[in-house]
Design an enzyme around this catalytic site. Structure first.
Site, mmCIF file in Angstrom:
data_model
loop_
_atom_site.group_PDB
_atom_site.id
_atom_site.type_symbol
_atom_site.label_atom_id
_atom_site.label_comp_id
_atom_site.label_asym_id
_atom_site.label_seq_id
_atom_site.Cartn_x
_atom_site.Cartn_y
_atom_site.Cartn_z
ATOM 1 N N HIS A 88 0.856 -1.184 0.000
ATOM 2 C CA HIS A 88 0.000 0.000 0.000
ATOM 3 C C HIS A 88 0.895 1.238 0.000
ATOM 4 O O HIS A 88 1.973 1.230 0.604
ATOM 5 C CB HIS A 88 -0.901 -0.014 1.249
ATOM 6 N N GLU A 157 -4.150 2.149 -7.101
ATOM 7 C CA GLU A 157 -4.527 3.248 -6.215
ATOM 8 C C GLU A 157 -3.605 4.440 -6.487
ATOM 9 O O GLU A 157 -2.499 4.502 -5.922
ATOM 10 C CB GLU A 157 -4.370 2.840 -4.747
HETATM 11 P P1 13P Z 1 -9.760 6.188 0.616
HETATM 12 O O1 13P Z 1 -10.905 5.372 0.090
HETATM 13 O O2 13P Z 1 -9.978 6.707 2.011
HETATM 14 O O3 13P Z 1 -9.355 7.254 -0.374
HETATM 15 O O4 13P Z 1 -8.518 5.190 0.756
HETATM 16 C C1 13P Z 1 -8.174 4.405 -0.324
HETATM 17 C C2 13P Z 1 -7.190 3.402 0.124
HETATM 18 O O5 13P Z 1 -6.056 3.725 0.424
HETATM 19 C C3 13P Z 1 -7.654 2.006 0.219
HETATM 20 O O6 13P Z 1 -6.578 1.131 0.398
#
Ligand code: 13P
Length: 235
Positions: A88, A157
């Site tokens: 992450h 992401e």
């Molecule tokens: P948010 O949905 O709070 O933007 O976070 C995304 C995330 O990092 C999920 O792993």
């Protein structure tokens, strides 16, 4: 087709809050698949109190030994945890996890029969400099180096979208998801799913799920609000 919703609680909820949350989560119904990723501290409690598959947010690649404060993939396996989030951007940026460390974690995850949810994503600067596609390719190839997984989940992401309320434009997302799909189909003989993560909520979920090759979403903040989540998981 059924979609996959991974709920990343990050470092949120006190024990009493989780108890209430879990009762409400258990009452939701959906034809889609939900995977819950609470704080590591609560994995065992959740295992005993929910029907959903569980996902760790992180683990260490050594199996056991003098690594104070760490939890291994082997230990997760002993709790029957089926998934683990690896790489992450918060781990990469705050805890300085390198591509090499992430690759070790993916290897250990696979060795222990846990399905890795590998997070990748570019910064705003990388996108502005047109380096986003190469960055993503490098993150995928380095995380999967010397591994032979049967199944992986890749979560795209973009760093600039996490917790900001901003999601990529339709064209940006379409291009990136196709790019990821092409890399995976061209270079690997594996079963895979592609998720999108970053500011997912009940106002944007429909447009996100319309994008070709998106199999589901990785939800942060909105996963903590049961009312919002209820709207999301039925889209
Ligand atoms: P948010 O949905 O709070 O933007 O976070 C995304 C995330 O990092 C999920 O792993």
């Amino acid at each position: 087709m059924n979609k996959l919703y991974v709920l990343n609680h990050k470092m949120n909820l006190q024990y009493e809050e989780l108890e209430i949350y879990l009762k409400k989560l258990n009452e939701l119904s959906t034809k889609n698949q939900i995977i819950l990723s609470p704080s590591t501290l609560y994995l065992d409690y959740c295992r005993k109190n929910t029907k959903y598959h569980l996902c760790a947010q992180n683990a260490y690649y050594q199996e056991k030994g003098a690594y104070t404060g760490e939890v291994s993939f082997k230990q997760l396996k002993s709790l029957n945890i089926k998934y683990a989030i690896i790489g992450h951007s918060e781990r990469r940026n705050i805890f300085k996890e390198s591509d090499e460390i992430i690759n070790e974690k993916v290897k250990s995850c696979i060795q222990n029969g846990i399905i890795p949810i590998i997070c990748i994503g570019e910064s705003k600067e990388e996108r502005n400099n047109n380096n986003h596609l190469t960055k993503i390719e490098k993150q995928i190839t380095s995380s999967l180096e010397q591994t032979t997984p049967k199944e992986v989940i890749i979560a795209y992401e973009p760093i600039w979208s996490i917790g900001t309320g901003t999601i990529p434009e339709k064209e940006e997302l379409t291009q990136m998801i196709e790019h990821i799909h092409n890399i995976l189909t061209t270079n690997y003989n594996i079963e895979f799913k592609i998720l999108y993560g970053g500011s997912v909520d009940d106002t944007n979920i429909e447009q996100i799920l319309k994008i070709n090759y998106i199999d589901g979403v990785l939800i942060g903040g909105a996963s903590l609000k049961i009312d919002v989540l209820k709207n999301i998981i039925n889209k």
